[in-house]
Design a protein around this motif. Structure first.
Motif, PDB file in Angstrom:
ATOM      1  N   ALA A  10       8.479  11.960  -0.109  1.00 15.07           N
ATOM      2  CA  ALA A  10       8.506  13.458  -0.295  1.00 15.07           C
ATOM      3  C   ALA A  10       9.798  13.689   0.722  1.00 15.07           C
ATOM      4  CB  ALA A  10       7.357  14.301   0.159  1.00 15.07           C
ATOM      5  N   SER A  11      10.406  14.916   0.623  1.00 13.52           N
ATOM      6  CA  SER A  11      11.462  15.650   1.336  1.00 13.52           C
ATOM      7  C   SER A  11      11.100  17.360   1.431  1.00 13.52           C
ATOM      8  CB  SER A  11      12.854  15.560   0.880  1.00 13.52           C
ATOM      9  OG  SER A  11      13.947  16.074   1.601  1.00 13.52           O
ATOM     10  N   PHE A  12      11.380  17.681   2.682  1.00 12.80           N
ATOM     11  CA  PHE A  12      11.019  19.197   2.871  1.00 12.80           C
ATOM     12  C   PHE A  12      12.032  19.560   4.210  1.00 12.80           C
ATOM     13  CE2 PHE A  12       7.423  22.124   4.107  1.00 12.80           C
ATOM     14  CZ  PHE A  12       7.847  23.396   3.450  1.00 12.80           C
ATOM     15  N   ASN A  13      12.514  20.590   3.660  1.00 13.00           N
ATOM     16  CA  ASN A  13      13.429  21.621   4.784  1.00 13.00           C
ATOM     17  C   ASN A  13      12.362  22.610   5.332  1.00 13.00           C
ATOM     18  OD1 ASN A  13      15.069  23.583   5.856  1.00 13.00           O
ATOM     19  ND2 ASN A  13      16.785  22.919   4.722  1.00 13.00           N
ATOM     20  N   LEU A  14      12.173  22.286   6.459  1.00 11.51           N
ATOM     21  CA  LEU A  14      11.148  23.417   6.991  1.00 11.51           C
ATOM     22  C   LEU A  14      11.644  24.761   7.564  1.00 11.51           C
ATOM     23  CD1 LEU A  14       9.622  20.839   9.745  1.00 11.51           C
ATOM     24  CD2 LEU A  14       8.704  21.508   6.978  1.00 11.51           C
ATOM     25  N   LEU A  15      13.090  25.108   7.505  1.00 12.58           N
ATOM     26  CA  LEU A  15      13.633  26.379   7.902  1.00 12.58           C
ATOM     27  C   LEU A  15      13.185  26.572   9.295  1.00 12.58           C
ATOM     28  CD1 LEU A  15      15.198  29.043   7.128  1.00 12.58           C
ATOM     29  CD2 LEU A  15      13.052  30.015   6.317  1.00 12.58           C
ATOM     30  N   ASN A  16      13.951  26.294   9.941  1.00 13.77           N
ATOM     31  CA  ASN A  16      14.003  26.686  11.451  1.00 13.77           C
ATOM     32  C   ASN A  16      12.561  26.382  12.161  1.00 13.77           C
ATOM     33  OD1 ASN A  16      16.786  27.776  11.251  1.00 13.77           O
ATOM     34  ND2 ASN A  16      15.780  29.642  10.392  1.00 13.77           N
ATOM     35  N   PHE A  17      12.338  25.157  12.176  1.00 10.36           N
ATOM     36  CA  PHE A  17      10.938  24.681  12.943  1.00 10.36           C
ATOM     37  C   PHE A  17      11.285  24.786  14.357  1.00 10.36           C
ATOM     38  CE2 PHE A  17       7.926  21.974  14.539  1.00 10.36           C
ATOM     39  CZ  PHE A  17       6.894  22.138  13.853  1.00 10.36           C
ATOM     40  N   ALA A  18      11.209  26.026  14.973  1.00 13.23           N
ATOM     41  CA  ALA A  18      11.311  26.012  16.249  1.00 13.23           C
ATOM     42  C   ALA A  18       9.961  26.887  17.238  1.00 13.23           C
ATOM     43  CB  ALA A  18      12.811  26.887  16.868  1.00 13.23           C
ATOM     44  N   ALA A  19       9.348  26.067  17.842  1.00 17.08           N
ATOM     45  CA  ALA A  19       7.997  26.674  18.486  1.00 17.08           C
ATOM     46  C   ALA A  19       8.403  27.572  19.666  1.00 17.08           C
ATOM     47  CB  ALA A  19       7.206  25.291  18.949  1.00 17.08           C
ATOM     48  N   PRO A  20       7.844  28.801  19.488  1.00 17.99           N
ATOM     49  CA  PRO A  20       8.202  29.508  20.783  1.00 17.99           C
ATOM     50  C   PRO A  20       7.522  28.929  22.024  1.00 17.99           C
ATOM     51  CG  PRO A  20       6.254  30.515  19.103  1.00 17.99           C
ATOM     52  CD  PRO A  20       6.874  29.139  18.528  1.00 17.99           C
ATOM     53  N   PRO A  21       8.274  29.192  23.075  1.00 19.90           N
ATOM     54  CA  PRO A  21       9.388  30.442  23.341  1.00 19.90           C
ATOM     55  C   PRO A  21      10.619  30.028  22.779  1.00 19.90           C
ATOM     56  CG  PRO A  21       9.011  29.223  25.355  1.00 19.90           C
ATOM     57  CD  PRO A  21       8.155  28.736  24.152  1.00 19.90           C
ATOM     58  N   TYR A  22      10.867  29.006  22.233  1.00 21.12           N
ATOM     59  CA  TYR A  22      12.156  28.546  21.592  1.00 21.12           C
ATOM     60  C   TYR A  22      12.795  29.418  20.521  1.00 21.12           C
ATOM     61  CZ  TYR A  22      11.916  24.554  24.515  1.00 21.12           C
ATOM     62  OH  TYR A  22      11.866  23.529  25.652  1.00 21.12           O
ATOM     63  N   ALA A  23      14.243  29.576  20.552  1.00 18.91           N
ATOM     64  CA  ALA A  23      14.604  30.563  19.571  1.00 18.91           C
ATOM     65  C   ALA A  23      15.825  29.605  18.868  1.00 18.91           C
ATOM     66  CB  ALA A  23      15.410  31.971  20.089  1.00 18.91           C
ATOM     67  N   PHE A  24      15.986  29.943  17.596  1.00 20.23           N
ATOM     68  CA  PHE A  24      17.207  29.438  16.707  1.00 20.23           C
ATOM     69  C   PHE A  24      18.274  29.997  16.820  1.00 20.23           C
ATOM     70  CE2 PHE A  24      13.576  30.965  14.376  1.00 20.23           C
ATOM     71  CZ  PHE A  24      14.198  31.837  13.380  1.00 20.23           C
ATOM     72  N   TYR A  25      19.326  29.714  17.369  1.00 22.50           N
ATOM     73  CA  TYR A  25      20.771  30.176  17.183  1.00 22.50           C
ATOM     74  C   TYR A  25      20.860  31.498  18.068  1.00 22.50           C
ATOM     75  CZ  TYR A  25      20.731  27.079  13.128  1.00 22.50           C
ATOM     76  OH  TYR A  25      20.707  25.989  12.403  1.00 22.50           O
ATOM     77  N   GLN A  26      20.158  32.626  18.007  1.00 20.07           N
ATOM     78  CA  GLN A  26      19.975  33.645  18.905  1.00 20.07           C
ATOM     79  C   GLN A  26      18.995  33.920  19.754  1.00 20.07           C
ATOM     80  OE1 GLN A  26      23.002  35.459  18.752  1.00 20.07           O
ATOM     81  NE2 GLN A  26      24.263  34.329  17.311  1.00 20.07           N
ATOM     82  N   PRO A  27      19.004  34.693  20.702  1.00 21.62           N
ATOM     83  CA  PRO A  27      17.759  34.886  21.552  1.00 21.62           C
ATOM     84  C   PRO A  27      16.853  35.466  20.741  1.00 21.62           C
ATOM     85  CG  PRO A  27      19.842  35.168  22.664  1.00 21.62           C
ATOM     86  CD  PRO A  27      20.269  34.822  21.358  1.00 21.62           C
TER      87      PRO A  27
END
Length: 333
Positions: A10-27
């Motif tokens: 299988a293949s799966f794009n998770l869309l921004n798998f970033a656990a808080p408190p981390y942010a993706f691209y912008q604060p």
């Protein structure tokens, strides 16, 4: 009676798998507690439903969190070959998500795909080339099937890098800049995606030829496989009753060789943009996966598309879920 064995990839794009408190691209691009709980429950539930033997992921910002989640689901073997980068000012802001692979089957080896020096020289990209996301090259030895090489990929997106700096940082609304971004910028994105695909394709065919290894190339291709940037990846050599050495390598689009393809009017979309469905996610397979090929190692191949969470009418991303369908193939040997 010999009992058939099934294996699912299988293949799966998770869309921004970033656990808080981390942010993706912008604060401000982060999950609140409720959103993150919903997202992890969604991912866990979908993986349980798919029940993969091997699964590859895209858009992973926190591999350690994903590894723990997979381990709880019986996918004990987990690997990445790169790490996201942190913003130099805001340490919790992450860039450059990575691809990952998880498996119930032990890896023989997992490593970053190293581009061929000779190929880059041929393509005049020796000095400056760098993958947007480093692919994983992972090898297995599967009982009853033999050697298998899996490439986990996430090719360059269709997003255009602005050409403003070339023009001396003009107004972003400058019509001339808009025109350049839509033409030259779009072409550069296609060139980058095609170059990445060329390197993976070359390595896959070379590995097939030298190692006699079955092959899967799995992930988010960020374009239709028939697009000019990618169509070469499924160019087929003639199939003879006695396959020649020229028939010993190559890749098939797995849906086109599946036993259940005729159950669909067309291949199901894996992504929607402004209400239009697109197929961006693929599993390309070598001849060993084609049930009708003389050198096949499988009795059947079934294609799956898991898209119940996608809403074609929704224009914005719902970060609690994913903007991509998961896809899978199941083989019996």
């Amino acid at each position: 009676m010999v009992r058939q064995k099934s294996i699912k990839f299988a293949s799966f794009n998770l869309l921004n798998f970033a656990a808080p408190p981390y942010a993706f691209y912008q604060p401000e691009e982060t999950y609140n507690e409720t959103q993150w709980v919903t997202k992890t429950q969604f991912i866990t539930g979908l993986i349980q439903h798919i029940d993969p033997s091997v699964i590859v992921f895209q858009e992973v910002f926190n591999p350690d969190i994903l590894a723990s989640l997979c381990d709880e689901l019986g996918l004990k073997y987990f690997a990445t070959v790169d790490t996201p980068t942190q913003d130099p000012v805001y340490a919790n802001v992450l860039f450059n998500p990575v691809v990952a692979i998880a498996s119930k089957i032990p890896f023989k080896q997992c490593k970053p795909l190293e581009p061929s020096h000779e190929l880059l020289e041929y393509l005049n990209n020796l000095a400056q080339f760098k993958f947007n996301r480093t692919p994983i090259k992972c090898t297995f030895e599967i009982d009853g099937f033999g050697p298998l090489t899996i490439y986990a990929v996430h090719f360059k997106s269709q997003r255009v890098h602005s050409m403003a700096h070339i023009l001396g940082e003009p107004d972003q609304e400058d019509p001339f800049l808009t025109l350049l971004n839509q033409t030259v910028g779009t072409m550069q994105s296609q060139i980058s995606r095609s170059l990445e695909a060329s390197i993976v394709y070359y390595d896959a065919l070379k590995t097939q030829r030298e190692k006699s290894s079955a092959t899967l190339v799995m992930g988010d291709f960020n374009a239709h496989i028939s697009s000019p940037a990618l169509s070469f990846m499924t160019e087929q050599f003639p199939i003879d009753n006695e396959p020649s050495k020229f028939d010993s390598v190559g890749l098939f689009e797995s849906f086109s060789i599946s036993d259940n393809q005729f159950e669909f009017d067309q291949k199901p979309p894996t992504h929607y943009f402004h209400g239009e469905g697109n197929v961006l996610d693929y599993i390309l397979a070598s001849k060993e996966f084609s049930p009708t090929h003389p050198n096949s190692k499988v009795e059947s191949l079934t294609y799956y598309n898991y898209a119940s969470h996608l809403d074609p009418k929704r224009d914005d991303e719902d970060i609690r879920y994913s903007d991509h369908a998961a896809i899978a193939i199941e083989i019996t040997i």
